[in-house]
Design a protein around this motif. Structure first.
Motif, PDB file in Angstrom:
ATOM      1  N   LEU A  30      27.266  23.250  41.841  1.00 43.61           N
ATOM      2  CA  LEU A  30      28.398  22.143  42.127  1.00 43.61           C
ATOM      3  C   LEU A  30      28.734  21.064  41.207  1.00 43.61           C
ATOM      4  O   LEU A  30      29.728  20.991  40.687  1.00 43.61           O
ATOM      5  N   VAL A  31      27.468  20.617  40.877  1.00 46.64           N
ATOM      6  CA  VAL A  31      27.773  19.441  39.898  1.00 46.64           C
ATOM      7  C   VAL A  31      28.270  19.817  38.627  1.00 46.64           C
ATOM      8  O   VAL A  31      29.110  19.331  37.760  1.00 46.64           O
ATOM      9  N   ILE A  32      27.506  20.658  38.093  1.00 44.99           N
ATOM     10  CA  ILE A  32      27.770  21.123  36.776  1.00 44.99           C
ATOM     11  C   ILE A  32      29.372  21.719  36.525  1.00 44.99           C
ATOM     12  O   ILE A  32      30.027  21.455  35.905  1.00 44.99           O
ATOM     13  N   SER A  33      29.655  22.614  37.575  1.00 39.26           N
ATOM     14  CA  SER A  33      30.965  23.135  37.714  1.00 39.26           C
ATOM     15  C   SER A  33      32.035  21.992  37.861  1.00 39.26           C
ATOM     16  O   SER A  33      32.936  22.102  37.150  1.00 39.26           O
TER      17      SER A  33
ATOM     18  N   ALA B 299      32.401  24.187  26.133  1.00 41.63           N
ATOM     19  CA  ALA B 299      32.448  25.358  26.802  1.00 41.63           C
ATOM     20  C   ALA B 299      33.859  25.822  26.737  1.00 41.63           C
ATOM     21  O   ALA B 299      35.008  25.397  26.743  1.00 41.63           O
ATOM     22  N   ALA B 300      34.179  27.334  26.418  1.00 37.22           N
ATOM     23  CA  ALA B 300      35.331  28.023  26.266  1.00 37.22           C
ATOM     24  C   ALA B 300      35.984  27.776  27.950  1.00 37.22           C
ATOM     25  O   ALA B 300      35.007  28.021  28.687  1.00 37.22           O
TER      26      ALA B 300
ATOM     27  N   LYS C 230      34.026  28.060  31.578  1.00 34.18           N
ATOM     28  CA  LYS C 230      34.141  27.241  32.844  1.00 34.18           C
ATOM     29  C   LYS C 230      34.748  28.041  33.931  1.00 34.18           C
ATOM     30  O   LYS C 230      34.360  27.618  35.260  1.00 34.18           O
ATOM     31  N   SER C 231      35.680  28.989  33.957  1.00 28.94           N
ATOM     32  CA  SER C 231      36.012  30.009  34.985  1.00 28.94           C
ATOM     33  C   SER C 231      34.746  30.590  35.565  1.00 28.94           C
ATOM     34  O   SER C 231      34.594  30.664  36.923  1.00 28.94           O
ATOM     35  N   LEU C 232      33.678  30.969  34.693  1.00 32.87           N
ATOM     36  CA  LEU C 232      32.545  31.712  35.213  1.00 32.87           C
ATOM     37  C   LEU C 232      31.801  30.635  35.994  1.00 32.87           C
ATOM     38  O   LEU C 232      31.118  31.047  36.990  1.00 32.87           O
ATOM     39  N   LEU C 233      31.542  29.626  35.607  1.00 35.40           N
ATOM     40  CA  LEU C 233      31.035  28.260  36.348  1.00 35.40           C
ATOM     41  C   LEU C 233      31.687  28.149  37.729  1.00 35.40           C
ATOM     42  O   LEU C 233      30.858  28.087  38.706  1.00 35.40           O
TER      43      LEU C 233
ATOM     44  N   ALA D 232      29.991  28.736  41.341  1.00 35.72           N
ATOM     45  CA  ALA D 232      29.955  27.669  42.379  1.00 35.72           C
ATOM     46  C   ALA D 232      30.705  28.269  43.480  1.00 35.72           C
ATOM     47  O   ALA D 232      29.996  27.929  44.802  1.00 35.72           O
ATOM     48  N   ASN D 233      31.798  28.886  43.531  1.00 36.94           N
ATOM     49  CA  ASN D 233      32.269  29.282  44.611  1.00 36.94           C
ATOM     50  C   ASN D 233      31.645  30.369  45.260  1.00 36.94           C
ATOM     51  O   ASN D 233      31.462  30.637  46.723  1.00 36.94           O
ATOM     52  N   GLY D 234      30.920  31.524  44.610  1.00 36.13           N
ATOM     53  CA  GLY D 234      29.833  32.277  45.102  1.00 36.13           C
ATOM     54  C   GLY D 234      28.752  31.454  45.843  1.00 36.13           C
ATOM     55  O   GLY D 234      28.562  31.985  46.915  1.00 36.13           O
ATOM     56  N   VAL D 235      28.290  30.636  45.367  1.00 34.99           N
ATOM     57  CA  VAL D 235      27.055  29.957  46.099  1.00 34.99           C
ATOM     58  C   VAL D 235      27.677  29.400  47.287  1.00 34.99           C
ATOM     59  O   VAL D 235      27.007  29.370  48.564  1.00 34.99           O
ATOM     60  N   SER D 236      28.760  28.676  47.285  1.00 32.12           N
ATOM     61  CA  SER D 236      29.360  28.009  48.345  1.00 32.12           C
ATOM     62  C   SER D 236      29.791  29.131  49.454  1.00 32.12           C
ATOM     63  O   SER D 236      29.577  28.737  50.739  1.00 32.12           O
TER      64      SER D 236
END
Length: 411
Positions: A61-64, A163-164, A168-171, A175-179
Motif C-alpha cells: 500500500l505504501v509503495i503503490s 517507473a512506467a 504503476k498500474s501493476l503496483l 495493492a488492490n488484490g492484497v486489500s
C-alpha cells in the motif's frame, strides 16, 4: 433456507451489525460455557490471518501510494497534500496528549519471561534505527514494521520518478488484490471477534467491557477534538476565515454517510458531489479526493497512536517526549498507508508498537482489542478521514482564490 442463502444473507448484513452480534454471542458463551476452549480457536485463526497478511499489506500500500502521480500535477496539489499531512500529524499529536491525560490499560495475555522492556530513550532509539535498515525480506517475514515502512517509502519514491505507467498500474492492481484479501479476512471478523471476546470475558469476567468502554470513549473523544478543534484551527490559519461553516457542512454531508459506509473509498462519490456543490475546480478535486482517501488519515493516526500508547501503558514502558514525537511521525506515515477496508488502520498498530520494542504477538492482541471497539471506532475514524478530505481540498482551492484577490464562495 439452504447454505447458499445463508451465506448471501450473512454477506448482505452490515459488518457493524455482524460484529456487534459476534460480541454479544462471545460474551454470552463465556458466561454459559466458560471452559469450552474450542470457541477460542475462532479468535486464534482470525489473529493468525491478520499476522500473516498485515506486513504485506503495509508494504504494497505504501509503495503503490507513493509511486502514483506525475510531475506535472506535483506543484498543483502540493498545498492539499501538505494540509493532509499536517492534519494527520496534528491528529497524532492530539492522540498523544489525550493518552497522557487519560492513560488506558488493556487486558493482554503477556508472558513477561524473556521480554525485555527498553530502559532508556537511547535504547529505544537504537532499537528503532537497527530495525529500520534490516533486510526488507526479513522485515516482511519477521513482521518488522519499521523496516517495512522504511523500505516501502524508499521504493515508492524511487518508482515514482522512473517507473512506467504500466508498472504503476501493476503496483496498484497488486495493492488492490492484497486489500481484497484483507477484506475477505475482515468478512470473517464477527467469528474472530466472538472468539476473542469469549477468551477475554471467560478469563477476565464481564467487567472487561468497562475497560474497553473507557478506551472507546477516549478514541471517539479524541477524534471529535480533531474534527471540531484541530482541523478548524488549520483552516483558520490558512484562510483567516471562520472555518465552521465549511467544517460542519462537510461533517453533515460527508461525515454522516462515511460513518455508515465505514470506507473512505466507498465515500468518494459522495465527496465528489459535495465538492461540486461547493463550487470547487473539478480538475483539482477529481484527483485530491481520491488521493485524500489514501493519505489523509487523521482518524487512523488517532487510532494507531492511542492503541499503541495503551499497550505501552499496560506494559509499564516509560514514554519520553522525544519518543512520543517519533511515535507521532511514525503514526502519520503509517496512517498514510492504511488500507481502505474496514479496520485497516488496526493492522498498523504493530508497526507503532515496534517503536517501543513490543513483540508482534503482544501487538496483535492489541489489534484484537481494536476490533472489539471497532464497531464504533472505525465508523468515527472513517467519518473524520473522509469529511476532512473535502475540508482540505476546499481550503487549498480557497487559499488560491484569496491569493488572486477573489472572494471564496459562500457556504
Amino acid at each position: 433456507m439452504d447454505i447458499k442463502n445463508i451465506i448471501n444473507s450473512y454477506n448482505n448484513t452490515n459488518l457493524v451489525i455482524r460484529i456487534f452480534i459476534g460480541i454479544i454471542i462471545g460474551a454470552c458463551l463465556a458466561v454459559i460455557l466458560p471452559n469450552s476452549s474450542w470457541i477460542e480457536i475462532f479468535g486464534s485463526l482470525f489473529v493468525g490471518s491478520l499476522k500473516a497478511i498485515a506486513p504485506i499489506l503495509v508494504f504494497v500500500l505504501v509503495i503503490s501510494s507513493l509511486a502514483q502521480g506525475n510531475k506535472k500535477s506535483d506543484g498543483r496539489f502540493r498545498t492539499v497534500v501538505v494540509l493532509y499531512l499536517i492534519a494527520t500529524f496534528l491528529a497524532a499529536i492530539s492522540a498523544v496528549i489525550f493518552s497522557y491525560i487519560f492513560p488506558q490499560d488493556l487486558l493482554l495475555d503477556v508472558n513477561t519471561n524473556g521480554y525485555q522492556v527498553p530502559q532508556s530513550i537511547d535504547e529505544v532509539t537504537q532499537n528503532m534505527l537497527v530495525k529500520i535498515v534490516i533486510n526488507p525480506l526479513s522485515s516482511l517475514t519477521e513482521g518488522n514494521y519499521l523496516g517495512i515502512l522504511f523500505w516501502s517509502i524508499i521504493s515508492g519514491l524511487a518508482l515514482k520518478n522512473i517507473a512506467a505507467e504500466s508498472t504503476k498500474s501493476l503496483l496498484q492492481d497488486f495493492a488492490n488484490g492484497v486489500s481484497q484479501v484483507v477484506s475477505w479476512i475482515i468478512n470473517f471478523a464477527p467469528f474472530g471477534i466472538m472468539g476473542l471476546v469469549y477468551s477475554a470475558v471467560s478469563t477476565n469476567g464481564i467487567d472487561i467491557f468497562t475497560t474497553y468502554g473507557k478506551l472507546l470513549v477516549l478514541l471517539v473523544g479524541c477524534m471529535l477534538f480533531v474534527a471540531l478543534i484541530t482541523n478548524p484551527l488549520i483552516v483558520y490559519f490558512v484562510l483567516k476565515k471562520n472555518p465552521y461553516p465549511l467544517i460542519l457542512k462537510c461533517l453533515k454531508e460527508s461525515g454522516i454517510t462515511a460513518f455508515f459506509t465505514r470506507s473512505s473509498a466507498a465515500n468518494i462519490p459522495v465527496n465528489l458531489t459535495l465538492c461540486k456543490n461547493l463550487g470547487l475546480d473539478k480538475e483539482v478535486y477529481s484527483v485530491s479526493i481520491p488521493l485524500g482517501a489514501t493519505i489523509n488519515m487523521s482518524g487512523a493516526a488517532v487510532t494507531i497512536t492511542i492503541m499503541a500508547l495503551a499497550a505501552v501503558q499496560t506494559l509499564g514502558i516509560e514514554v519520553h517526549l522525544v519518543t512520543a514525537f517519533l511515535l507521532s511521525i511514525l503514526a502519520t506515515f503509517g496512517a498514510c498507508g492504511a488500507s481502505g477496508v474496514a479496520g485497516g488502520s488496526l493492522l498498523l498498530i504493530p508497526m507503532a508498537c515496534s517503536l517501543f520494542g513490543i513483540s508482534n504477538d503482544i501487538a496483535i492482541q492489541v489489534v484484537g482489542v481494536g476490533f472489539v471497539v471497532g464497531v464504533i471506532q472505525d465508523s468515527m475514524e472513517t467519518a473524520l478521514n473522509s469529511s476532512s478530505d473535502v475540508v482540505f481540498s476546499a481550503t487549498s482551492e480557497y487559499k488560491q482564490l484569496l491569493a488572486q484577490g477573489k472572494e471564496i464562495p459562500k457556504i
